[in-house]
Design an enzyme around this catalytic site. Sequence first.
Site, PDB file in Angstrom:
ATOM      1  N   HIS A 302       0.811  -1.056  -0.047  1.00 33.43           N
ATOM      2  CA  HIS A 302      -0.045   0.180   0.099  1.00 33.43           C
ATOM      3  C   HIS A 302       0.831   1.305  -0.127  1.00 33.43           C
ATOM      4  O   HIS A 302       2.093   1.323   0.358  1.00 33.43           O
ATOM      5  CB  HIS A 302      -1.103  -0.047   1.173  1.00 33.43           C
ATOM      6  CG  HIS A 302      -0.488  -0.118   2.319  1.00 33.43           C
ATOM      7  ND1 HIS A 302       0.473   0.915   3.231  1.00 33.43           N
ATOM      8  CD2 HIS A 302      -0.237  -1.270   3.405  1.00 33.43           C
ATOM      9  CE1 HIS A 302       0.568   0.501   4.305  1.00 33.43           C
ATOM     10  NE2 HIS A 302       0.227  -0.890   4.456  1.00 33.43           N
ATOM     11  N   HIS A 345       7.645   1.239  11.018  1.00 27.34           N
ATOM     12  CA  HIS A 345       8.624   2.316  10.275  1.00 27.34           C
ATOM     13  C   HIS A 345       9.239   3.352  11.229  1.00 27.34           C
ATOM     14  O   HIS A 345       8.609   3.374  12.606  1.00 27.34           O
ATOM     15  CB  HIS A 345       8.003   3.092   9.189  1.00 27.34           C
ATOM     16  CG  HIS A 345       6.624   3.776   9.480  1.00 27.34           C
ATOM     17  ND1 HIS A 345       5.417   3.238  10.165  1.00 27.34           N
ATOM     18  CD2 HIS A 345       6.622   5.175   9.591  1.00 27.34           C
ATOM     19  CE1 HIS A 345       4.837   4.268  10.350  1.00 27.34           C
ATOM     20  NE2 HIS A 345       5.393   5.459  10.102  1.00 27.34           N
ATOM     21  N   GLU A 351       5.189  12.624  13.899  1.00 22.05           N
ATOM     22  CA  GLU A 351       3.564  12.101  13.598  1.00 22.05           C
ATOM     23  C   GLU A 351       2.744  12.351  14.886  1.00 22.05           C
ATOM     24  O   GLU A 351       3.004  11.527  15.800  1.00 22.05           O
ATOM     25  CB  GLU A 351       3.524  10.816  12.849  1.00 22.05           C
ATOM     26  CG  GLU A 351       4.526  10.508  11.923  1.00 22.05           C
ATOM     27  CD  GLU A 351       4.473   9.005  11.295  1.00 22.05           C
ATOM     28  OE1 GLU A 351       3.762   8.300  11.954  1.00 22.05           O
ATOM     29  OE2 GLU A 351       4.967   8.679  10.487  1.00 22.05           O
ATOM     30  N   TYR A 360      -8.957   3.070  14.952  1.00 18.36           N
ATOM     31  CA  TYR A 360      -7.584   2.927  14.159  1.00 18.36           C
ATOM     32  C   TYR A 360      -7.161   1.732  13.955  1.00 18.36           C
ATOM     33  O   TYR A 360      -6.808   0.783  14.941  1.00 18.36           O
ATOM     34  CB  TYR A 360      -6.512   3.877  14.750  1.00 18.36           C
ATOM     35  CG  TYR A 360      -5.460   4.001  13.793  1.00 18.36           C
ATOM     36  CD1 TYR A 360      -5.404   4.473  12.524  1.00 18.36           C
ATOM     37  CD2 TYR A 360      -3.998   3.713  14.398  1.00 18.36           C
ATOM     38  CE1 TYR A 360      -4.420   4.639  11.514  1.00 18.36           C
ATOM     39  CE2 TYR A 360      -2.991   3.944  13.407  1.00 18.36           C
ATOM     40  CZ  TYR A 360      -3.230   4.420  12.239  1.00 18.36           C
ATOM     41  OH  TYR A 360      -2.021   4.422  11.386  1.00 18.36           O
ATOM     42  N   HIS A 375       4.764  10.226  17.843  1.00 18.29           N
ATOM     43  CA  HIS A 375       5.731   9.227  17.548  1.00 18.29           C
ATOM     44  C   HIS A 375       6.720  10.401  16.785  1.00 18.29           C
ATOM     45  O   HIS A 375       6.799  10.808  15.768  1.00 18.29           O
ATOM     46  CB  HIS A 375       5.572   8.324  16.603  1.00 18.29           C
ATOM     47  CG  HIS A 375       4.438   7.266  17.087  1.00 18.29           C
ATOM     48  ND1 HIS A 375       3.493   6.878  16.341  1.00 18.29           N
ATOM     49  CD2 HIS A 375       4.333   6.916  18.419  1.00 18.29           C
ATOM     50  CE1 HIS A 375       2.527   5.966  17.317  1.00 18.29           C
ATOM     51  NE2 HIS A 375       3.207   6.054  18.068  1.00 18.29           N
ATOM     52  N   HIS A 381       7.813   2.869  15.483  1.00 13.27           N
ATOM     53  CA  HIS A 381       6.330   2.367  15.884  1.00 13.27           C
ATOM     54  C   HIS A 381       5.514   1.757  14.500  1.00 13.27           C
ATOM     55  O   HIS A 381       6.276   1.319  13.533  1.00 13.27           O
ATOM     56  CB  HIS A 381       5.533   3.825  15.900  1.00 13.27           C
ATOM     57  CG  HIS A 381       5.482   4.674  14.672  1.00 13.27           C
ATOM     58  ND1 HIS A 381       6.812   5.341  14.575  1.00 13.27           N
ATOM     59  CD2 HIS A 381       4.633   5.168  13.847  1.00 13.27           C
ATOM     60  CE1 HIS A 381       6.430   6.346  13.408  1.00 13.27           C
ATOM     61  NE2 HIS A 381       5.180   5.847  13.095  1.00 13.27           N
TER      62      HIS A 381
END
Length: 464
Positions: A302, A345, A351, A360, A375, A381
């Site tokens: 994705h 990642h 973020e 979520y 993060h 995370h």
Amino acid sequence: MTTTPQRAERVENASVTNRTYLPGFGNQHVTEAVAGALPEGRNSPQQAPLGLYAEQLSGTAFTAPRAENRRTWVYRIRPSAAHTPFRRISRRSLLASPVVNDCPEPNRLRWDPLPFPEGEVDFVAGLFTYGGTGDVRAQEGVAIHLYAATSSMTDSYFVDADGELLIVPQEGGLELRTELGVLDVAPQEIAVVPRGIRFQVRLRDARARGYVLENHGRMFTLPELGPIGSNGLANHRDFLTPVAAFEERDEPARVVQKYLGGLWAADYDHSPLDVVGWHGNYAPYKYDLRNFMVIGTVSFDHPDPSIYTVLTSPSGHAGTANADFVIFPPRWLVGEDTFRPPWYHRNVMSEFMGLVHGVYDAKAEGFVPGGASLHNCFTSHGADATTYERASTVELSPQKVDNTLAFMFETRLPVVVSEQAMAAAHRQHDYDAVWQGIGKRFTAPGGFASPAGVSLKNVPDHWD
């Protein structure tokens, strides 16, 4: 571009319903609440129509390139200069960049929803700063706030001279009465109030809570689409600007101005929302996030989350934003042989995430509507243990992620968390535990592991 002046009702003490809006992002709009309020053929005639005063509101330098220039001419009952000197007032829990923290830490952070205060607390008094980056004096970076309010602003008004405000309601609707008109904003919508525009926040419900990104850098714009082409993501036509509406009230009023992080108040003998007509392209606007056209994979893997960017504040480095506003709305997941939640990642961008409603898809529990997480740059995370176990073993078929809306404030600079946010009672001190229990899955058929656990398969007998 709107060529015929749009009409609106006068805003008195009662709310105006059945709003009319002017569509288009960054358009040159023309609107008047009373016929004949705008002069013909010039901006500043010797005498403005209807006994009004002409005033220019400049969002950029006079000599900014035409494509980037933002300014609006307003025609008001009294000049905005008609007020007493500003005096310093308490800013409570509202801070500004640079945020002071003697020992900022790189740990992953998460908070429960900001608690609602006791008693009557309006939007400004209910702002609580979680952190910031950059420096308001250099017009770079952002500050991140949450608000929890239990009462409307009545005889007070707010103006932010430090940056534009991106408001994301999470619970309870807001009526934003601005100098240029009225915006009704509910959860799943956003509003942007440009720097320097005065406004008042009235609650549509008994209480309201949400998120605010204060942008000190270049104004928000729509991201470039690149190979996506000419359509997709957030479309120009879905952004709505208010038609002219005004208050004609000769009563004491207070304007609270945020200036270089401090709060200052000045007294008026009338409402500062007395603009009867205006034209230009520097104005507040709203956007319904349900109109966002989501683009994703139709094969495998994705795309990066940047594909979900609604608005961006560019920096001096191409493709590296001062701030991005990114959403994770309802969407179909169809990737074959794909781990569908966000992958693990570490990101050079910082973020800050919030959740308007629902769940979520990267966090099975603990991240609830009204909550927040941060993060910071290069902080590892990704999916928690429960989410990874489910997503890595589930039988893949087309899946609708529905009844959810998460978002992210992203910035290229490290976010310094305020000491008050670190010490807040609603901070989750056990957040790191969500990644515990992610077991070792490594198998190496035919390989040989050294006592230290390093595979020696295909390692030469002698090191160079």
